[in-house]
Write an enzyme that holds these catalytic residues in place. Structure first.
Site, PDB file in Angstrom:
ATOM      1  N   ARG A 221      16.294  48.968  35.813  1.00  0.00           N
ATOM      2  CA  ARG A 221      17.455  48.489  35.069  1.00  0.00           C
ATOM      3  C   ARG A 221      17.006  47.779  33.807  1.00  0.00           C
ATOM      4  O   ARG A 221      17.428  48.102  32.708  1.00  0.00           O
ATOM      5  CB  ARG A 221      18.296  47.555  35.956  1.00  0.00           C
ATOM      6  CG  ARG A 221      19.550  47.065  35.269  1.00  0.00           C
ATOM      7  CD  ARG A 221      20.346  46.095  36.125  1.00  0.00           C
ATOM      8  NE  ARG A 221      19.693  44.788  36.252  1.00  0.00           N
ATOM      9  CZ  ARG A 221      20.288  43.707  36.749  1.00  0.00           C
ATOM     10  NH1 ARG A 221      21.534  43.793  37.190  1.00  0.00           N
ATOM     11  NH2 ARG A 221      19.642  42.564  36.839  1.00  0.00           N
TER      12      ARG A 221
ATOM     13  N   MET B 169      50.857  42.436  39.139  1.00  0.00           N
ATOM     14  CA  MET B 169      50.051  41.762  38.115  1.00  0.00           C
ATOM     15  C   MET B 169      50.114  40.239  38.254  1.00  0.00           C
ATOM     16  O   MET B 169      49.106  39.542  38.152  1.00  0.00           O
ATOM     17  CB  MET B 169      50.531  42.166  36.720  1.00  0.00           C
ATOM     18  CG  MET B 169      49.669  41.600  35.612  1.00  0.00           C
ATOM     19  SD  MET B 169      50.323  41.921  33.971  1.00  0.00           S
ATOM     20  CE  MET B 169      50.116  43.692  33.858  1.00  0.00           C
TER      21      MET B 169
ATOM     22  N   LYS C 146      25.073  32.644  33.985  1.00  0.00           N
ATOM     23  CA  LYS C 146      25.742  33.722  33.235  1.00  0.00           C
ATOM     24  C   LYS C 146      27.207  33.843  33.665  1.00  0.00           C
ATOM     25  O   LYS C 146      27.589  33.356  34.741  1.00  0.00           O
ATOM     26  CB  LYS C 146      25.002  35.044  33.472  1.00  0.00           C
ATOM     27  CG  LYS C 146      24.979  35.506  34.931  1.00  0.00           C
ATOM     28  CD  LYS C 146      23.994  36.663  35.131  1.00  0.00           C
ATOM     29  CE  LYS C 146      23.940  37.077  36.593  1.00  0.00           C
ATOM     30  NZ  LYS C 146      22.872  38.067  36.850  1.00  0.00           N
TER      31      LYS C 146
ATOM     32  N   TYR D 231      55.989  47.406  44.555  1.00  0.00           N
ATOM     33  CA  TYR D 231      55.774  48.669  43.838  1.00  0.00           C
ATOM     34  C   TYR D 231      55.416  49.810  44.785  1.00  0.00           C
ATOM     35  O   TYR D 231      54.633  49.627  45.725  1.00  0.00           O
ATOM     36  CB  TYR D 231      54.612  48.515  42.855  1.00  0.00           C
ATOM     37  CG  TYR D 231      54.967  47.782  41.583  1.00  0.00           C
ATOM     38  CD1 TYR D 231      55.936  48.269  40.721  1.00  0.00           C
ATOM     39  CD2 TYR D 231      54.300  46.610  41.254  1.00  0.00           C
ATOM     40  CE1 TYR D 231      56.235  47.592  39.546  1.00  0.00           C
ATOM     41  CE2 TYR D 231      54.589  45.926  40.085  1.00  0.00           C
ATOM     42  CZ  TYR D 231      55.562  46.424  39.236  1.00  0.00           C
ATOM     43  OH  TYR D 231      55.860  45.769  38.082  1.00  0.00           O
TER      44      TYR D 231
HETATM   45  C1  LIG Z   1      22.160  37.662  37.969  1.00  0.00           C
HETATM   46  C2  LIG Z   1      20.693  37.588  38.055  1.00  0.00           C
HETATM   47  C3  LIG Z   1      20.069  36.636  38.886  1.00  0.00           C
HETATM   48  C4  LIG Z   1      20.844  35.800  39.871  1.00  0.00           C
HETATM   49  O1  LIG Z   1      21.188  36.646  40.958  1.00  0.00           O
HETATM   50  P1  LIG Z   1      21.978  36.128  42.239  1.00  0.00           P
HETATM   51  O2  LIG Z   1      21.956  37.310  43.144  1.00  0.00           O
HETATM   52  O3  LIG Z   1      23.349  35.785  41.782  1.00  0.00           O
HETATM   53  O4  LIG Z   1      21.255  34.961  42.776  1.00  0.00           O
HETATM   54  C5  LIG Z   1      18.692  36.514  38.826  1.00  0.00           C
HETATM   55  N1  LIG Z   1      17.966  37.309  38.015  1.00  0.00           N
HETATM   56  C6  LIG Z   1      18.514  38.269  37.234  1.00  0.00           C
HETATM   57  C7  LIG Z   1      17.651  39.122  36.389  1.00  0.00           C
HETATM   58  C8  LIG Z   1      19.894  38.457  37.248  1.00  0.00           C
HETATM   59  O5  LIG Z   1      20.446  39.417  36.496  1.00  0.00           O
END
Ligand SMILES: *Cc1c(COP(=O)(O)O)cnc(C)c1O
Length: 375
Positions: free
Chosen positions: A146, A316, A47, A268
């Site tokens: 979640r 930035m 992802k 800044y």
């Molecule tokens: C992102 C995610 C993972 C991978 O998690 P890591 O901590 O990066 O290994 C696995 N399962 C779900 C549901 C996730 O959202």
């Protein structure tokens, strides 16, 4: 190659991504799954553009390493990944399909993770409409609240013996909330709840462990490991030695050097006031490139392995460094200084910014020249 050389020569910052390191990390994780007689296979979570490293390159490297099972969060990530990997590889979409989008999963041969009763119902309805069985994974919540069916949803749905009619259930999964804290009591609680859930689906492969979960031990491994961050070198077990290889390094170039006098301000907000004569180097990276503003006053770069502290607010597009003490012949405009290197890991930078390595990696910007090592 000449174009690449030219692009690298004019780039303000260069991000090097070591695919050999990603592959080595995958091998290490896969090995964990079969240690001591274990039988867990190892998937890969790609992802967010493979946590910022680049989905096409990482996917290709992992396919070559023998990985056949992949997870993304969004349906569009799955559609993109489908074009990149062999058709015998499975792609699980962890968010499932948004209402009305289930057909896209079928069209692109993606396996949705069904997270709530509505998603289950849509998938089942689609299977009926198409007159065929459709593959899916089912997520059950075991304590994180979640994503995934609540246990009460599951118990209610199961009262209909045909609740998975037309669904080819390929995986039952859940996700751990505190796996990076091995002593946290929720790890054991979630494992026990997951074992109960698995027992309801005999013969269906099960998956619980993210990267940190892999290191909790075999009792959390189930049938399929689901690591993301560890593939990319992030430390899955804070407080212990990191067994994984760093997969990214980052260097930014000096744009300008100047000498400031005692009392001069830098950056800044006049937050840095030179305590004496200082040599200041301005480098071509800033918060727009993911080098967080929260690093102001807390981070450093390295010139030939020598630490030089940030002096002044992160801008930035640039950061000012105190390079007093670095001999003139060792630093000049155009020279690269290191921000991610052997002396400073992604996790170190995350600590300095008060965040986690995941956030540092996934925020890495799009203005870097990207250089891939290995295949
Ligand atoms: C992102 C995610 C993972 C991978 O998690 P890591 O901590 O990066 O290994 C696995 N399962 C779900 C549901 C996730 O959202």
């Amino acid at each position: 190659m000449q174009h690449e050389d030219q692009a690298a020569a004019r780039a303000g910052a260069i991000l090097s991504i070591d695919l050999d390191a990603v592959r080595a990390n995958y091998r290490l994780l896969r090995e964990r799954g079969v240690q001591g007689g274990g039988k867990a296979a190892c998937a890969a979570v790609l992802k967010a553009d493979a946590y910022g490293l680049g989905m096409p390159q990482v996917a290709n490297a992992l396919v070559r390493e023998g990985c056949r099972s992949f997870f993304v969060a969004h349906l569009d990530e799955g559609i993109r990944l489908r074009q990149l990997i062999p058709s015998d590889c499975s792609i699980h979409v962890m968010h499932g399909a948004m209402p009305g989008a289930a057909r896209d999963c079928v069209e692109h041969r993606l396996v949705p993770v069904l997270n709530d009763p509505g998603q289950v119902d849509e998938w089942r309805t689609l299977a009926r409409e198409l007159g065929r069985t459709l593959p899916a994974a089912l997520q059950v919540d075991t304590g994180m609240s979640r994503m995934g069916l609540a246990r009460s949803d599951l118990d209610r749905l199961r009262q209909d013996p045909d609740w998975l009619g037309g669904v080819d259930l390929q995986l039952v999964m859940s996700h751990l909330a505190c796996a990076d804290e091995p002593a946290h009591p929720l790890n054991e609680r979630q494992r026990l709840r997951f074992d109960e859930v698995r027992a309801l689906f005999p013969g269906v492969p099960a998956s619980l462990a993210n990267s940190s979960g892999v290191f909790l031990g075999q009792a959390w491994h189930a049938d399929l490991l689901r690591p993301g961050c560890a593939l990319y070198g992030i430390h899955p077990q804070p407080g212990q030695a990191n067994p994984l290889a760093q997969a990214v390094s980052l260097a930014a170039r000096v744009v300008q050097l100047r000498t400031v006098a005692a009392g001069d301000i830098v950056g800044y907000g006049a937050r840095y006031v030179a305590p004496g004569e200082r040599r200041i180097a301005t480098i071509a990276i800033g918060y727009a490139d993911g080098w967080l503003r929260a690093l102001t006053g807390h981070s450093q770069a390295f010139v030939d392995g020598v630490a030089v502290p940030f002096a002044g607010t992160v801008s930035m597009d640039s950061i000012t460094l105190d390079v007093t003490g670095i001999p003139d012949h060792r630093i000049a405009p155009g020279q690269a200084v290191d921000l991610l290197c052997a002396q400073q890991t992604v996790d170190d930078v995350a600590n300095q910014a008060g965040t986690i390595g995941y956030e540092v990696l996934t925020r890495l910007g799009s203005r870097f020249h990207r250089h891939y090592i290995g295949i």
